[in-house]
Design an enzyme around this catalytic site. Sequence first.
Site, PDB file in Angstrom:
ATOM      1  N   ASP A 130     -29.902 -39.495  24.785  1.00 35.06           N
ATOM      2  CA  ASP A 130     -28.712 -39.500  25.600  1.00 35.06           C
ATOM      3  C   ASP A 130     -29.031 -39.372  27.108  1.00 35.06           C
ATOM      4  O   ASP A 130     -29.687 -38.570  27.228  1.00 35.06           O
ATOM      5  CB  ASP A 130     -27.895 -38.498  24.693  1.00 35.06           C
ATOM      6  CG  ASP A 130     -26.323 -38.729  25.655  1.00 35.06           C
ATOM      7  OD1 ASP A 130     -26.007 -39.784  25.679  1.00 35.06           O
ATOM      8  OD2 ASP A 130     -25.707 -37.574  25.374  1.00 35.06           O
ATOM      9  N   ASP A 160     -25.755 -38.349  29.579  1.00 37.61           N
ATOM     10  CA  ASP A 160     -24.886 -37.292  29.978  1.00 37.61           C
ATOM     11  C   ASP A 160     -25.173 -36.184  29.154  1.00 37.61           C
ATOM     12  O   ASP A 160     -25.003 -36.141  27.784  1.00 37.61           O
ATOM     13  CB  ASP A 160     -23.616 -37.674  30.067  1.00 37.61           C
ATOM     14  CG  ASP A 160     -23.087 -38.911  30.715  1.00 37.61           C
ATOM     15  OD1 ASP A 160     -24.083 -39.744  31.354  1.00 37.61           O
ATOM     16  OD2 ASP A 160     -21.913 -39.326  30.898  1.00 37.61           O
TER      17      ASP A 160
END
Length: 412
Positions: free
Chosen positions: A198, A200
């Site tokens: 991922d 963020d």
Amino acid sequence: MSTPQTPPAAAPPGHDVPTLLVKIFGKDRPGITAGLFETLAAFGVDVVDIEQVVTRGRIVLCALVTAPGPTAARGSGDLRVTVHGWAESHGLQAEIISGTGDNRPRGTGRSLVTVLGHPLTADSVAGITSVVTGTGGNIDRIFRLAKYPVTAVEFAVSGAATEALRTALAVEGANRGVDVAVSAAGLQHRARRLVVMDVDSTLIQDEVIELFAAHAGCEAEVADVTSRAMRGELDFEQSLHARVALLAGLDASVVEAVRKEVRLTPGARTLVRTLKRLGYQVGVVSGGFTQVTDALRDELGLDFASANTLEIVDGKLTGRVVGDIVDRAGKARLLRSFAQRAGVPLEQTVAIGDGANDLDMLNTAGLGVAFNAKPMVREAAHTAVNVPFLDTVLYLLGISREEVEAADAHLD
């Protein structure tokens, strides 16, 4: 012409075959291992097992060898005298124990237990090792992977089912404040060759949409919706459209400003650099935006990157996204796609994330790592890392700090 025959492999010693456990300990220096075995070679013994460890400059070297046979010119007594004399001449101590056979058979089931502590306390180790024993496991070997930025130790465990061990140690690790990863031992532990993250709050410290929102004057409103979505309280796609709509009218020049504001997570660059040096492929999937992830891909030399795309018309953000939405299911789908393109089986993939929309991806991968994640994500992932250094994930892959430093030295 006859074909040369390969001699059969020597059978391991039976339980009743006399063996000697030769233990050498003292100040470490080059040549100790070679010197011991040159000394033993004069007695024609066979090596059954070897273990060696160096801690704070002190070596412990154990050699399990067959005892000299009754017809040997020099017997066990001579061997003892010779080894003790050799050790004394090198400022070492020796202990020789008579017995029979090899190590006792190990129980079925092999697991690797990696423990990360910051710090790693004696109380934590006591708790973890007690749980291993309580599940029927035996610790066969212990190896330190790293001493900073965290202490990382790997235990090779036999005799306990991996899943049962993982469940029990997850609870104990949480109670003791350490991170624990449990995986089945074997080649796959060392052979994982695709890592997908991922972006963020994982690869970077920020939530990109909140950086955009700060320029639009709606940061608090967007942050609240983002937080609720990451906790799984809101449907991700609906929350994405609602947040992006608040950005309508922003000048496209804000994209470059946001790119400059993005902060990599501590250890992110080291993680990617080390993985790439060791032959891994690395990708990112994000519920954020390609306007940022593409720049990260180029900066870090990533192999794969996929995210949502903000629509820009006449130099302005329209408040909409274009193309397929990268949501919870989309991240898992992209992991499968990256693995197929990389030629890597899913069981040899690693996924890293922090939010509820990462759960499908974490559970699809061979190893899912929750990185400083929300409680529901930590509970559902295979393992969790709760220190703020992304490169600690390397230790869960069995990659030692020395290998990390070697990768850095190679690039220098």
